[in-house]
Design a protein around this motif. Structure first.
Motif, mmCIF file in Angstrom:
data_model
loop_
_atom_site.group_PDB
_atom_site.id
_atom_site.type_symbol
_atom_site.label_atom_id
_atom_site.label_comp_id
_atom_site.label_asym_id
_atom_site.label_seq_id
_atom_site.Cartn_x
_atom_site.Cartn_y
_atom_site.Cartn_z
ATOM 1 N N ASP A 3 0.841 -1.190 0.000
ATOM 2 C CA ASP A 3 0.000 0.000 0.000
ATOM 3 C C ASP A 3 0.878 1.242 0.000
ATOM 4 O O ASP A 3 1.763 1.397 0.856
ATOM 5 N N ARG A 26 -7.507 2.398 1.024
ATOM 6 C CA ARG A 26 -6.107 2.074 0.750
ATOM 7 C C ARG A 26 -5.891 2.053 -0.757
ATOM 8 O O ARG A 26 -6.788 1.683 -1.514
ATOM 9 N N LYS A 28 -2.761 0.907 -3.537
ATOM 10 C CA LYS A 28 -1.452 0.292 -3.704
ATOM 11 C C LYS A 28 -0.563 1.111 -4.626
ATOM 12 O O LYS A 28 -1.063 1.909 -5.433
#
Length: 363
Positions: A3, A26, A28
């Motif tokens: 992340d 989140r 990545k």
């Protein structure tokens, strides 16, 4: 892949559009995240909180493993390795495109500044406009100038408000390809807010839907479309209708579409109470000898396909998308069968649906 961005239960009250309910997501490294903004744009408050223009009341924001806001941490907006492309561009109106970009260049000699400027202008397709005053630019070129300014710092994370808004509808999908090329060439992670569903879904690798209070869902575009967590997510992510039905003991659903067999069992649904289920246009397939027929009330030719509206015998109108070879006249019968990858069923007393798996027409 790790992340790059973590937003953990943040709340922001000191903003034009406050985030009062905890918001988390989140992203990545290298991903493109898109938030479809409904109602008041708290999604833009999120971008400004990540950039450092809005303070947090609770929660924290982590970028590349380092806390940048919340939990006693407070890194200035200049010190954060992210940059914001605002919807209005935020350019200096009496300076040229080139001068606006050069304003944020630091630590370069004259030759290096010119080389970097030329590279950026070429990257955002503005070589022809370098000497034009910002005040004289069309909205699309103001936004491109703002993008070039943001790229000067070579950020880890790019934040972008409404990239599609300045462009006419016919150019928005081409812009999707252009944005992808720029981000992939720089291996940039990007979080975008937009009200443009079609372009946003085409661009996103992670997709969210935000109303005026909260982030309703954050997942892959495919999950949001096929398995929306709430009715508002279903409405926001595509054309569709909610129909009433009754679940039978034999794992079937009776409705205006006839009988539907579904593949997954669920205890709460065996009460005999009415439920609602989501029907998308592509769930209805033309079949000359289909189990059900409906009357065509409208049609719109859209090149490779035709958008129909069908009136069911019981009175509901459903949208249907069919290949343009299936060209039927208004008032004619459209016979069909139903085949959906996910039967999303809503109870009257619950906002969250239950996925009953694949469903298809039965006799």
């Amino acid at each position: 892949m790790a992340d790059l961005l973590k937003v953990e239960n943040i709340r922001c009250s000191d903003a034009e559009w406050p985030i009062r309910k905890p918001l988390s997501l989140r992203l990545k490294e290298g991903e493109i995240g898109v938030i479809l903004a409904l109602g008041r744009p708290i999604a833009d408050t999120l971008l400004r909180a990540i950039q450092g223009q809005v303070g947090l009341d609770a929660g924290r924001i982590v970028l590349a493993g380092d806390p940048i806001a919340g939990g006693g941490t407070g890194i200035s907006s200049v010190g954060r390795n992210c940059r914001l492309v605002p919807a209005d561009g935020a350019l200096v109106p009496h300076l040229s495109v080139a001068q606006n970009i050069q304003l944020v260049m630091r630590g370069l000699n004259k030759r290096q500044r010119q080389e970097q400027l030329d590279q950026l202008l070429d990257e955002v397709d503005l070589l022809h406009a370098a000497d034009l005053l910002a005040d004289h630019l069309p909205a699309e070129e103001r936004q491109r100038t703002a993008l070039a300014r943001a790229l000067v710092a070579q950020p880890q994370l790019l934040l972008w408000q409404e990239p599609f808004a300045p462009y006419p509808e016919g150019e928005q999908m081409a812009l999707v390809d252009e944005i992808e090329q720029i981000l992939q060439a720089r291996r940039l992670t990007c979080l975008i807010t937009t009200a443009n569903v079609r372009a946003g879904m085409a661009l996103a690798q992670r997709l969210g839907v935000c109303d005026d209070e909260r982030l309703l869902q954050w997942d892959s575009p495919e999950r949001l479309y096929h398995c929306p967590a709430q009715r508002d997510v279903a409405r926001a992510t595509g054309n569709g209708v909610f129909l009433q039905g009754f679940v039978q003991p034999d794992n079937s659903l009776s409705s205006e579409l006839g009988g539907l067999r579904f593949s997954q069992d669920n205890d709460w649904i065996r009460t005999g109470r009415p439920i609602e289920f989501l029907l998308r246009p592509e769930h209805v397939r033309f079949e000359k000898r289909g189990l059900r027929c409906a009357t065509i009330t409208s049609k719109r030719f859209l090149g490779g396909y035709i958008d129909y509206r069908l009136l069911l015998e019981e009175g509901s109108v459903i949208p249907v998308t069919a290949p343009s070879q299936i060209d039927l006249a208004l008032g004619k019968k459209f016979c069909f069968r139903v085949d959906m990858p996910h039967l999303m069923v809503f109870r009257p007393d619950k906002e969250e649906p239950v996925d009953l798996g694949r469903a298809y027409s039965i006799g």
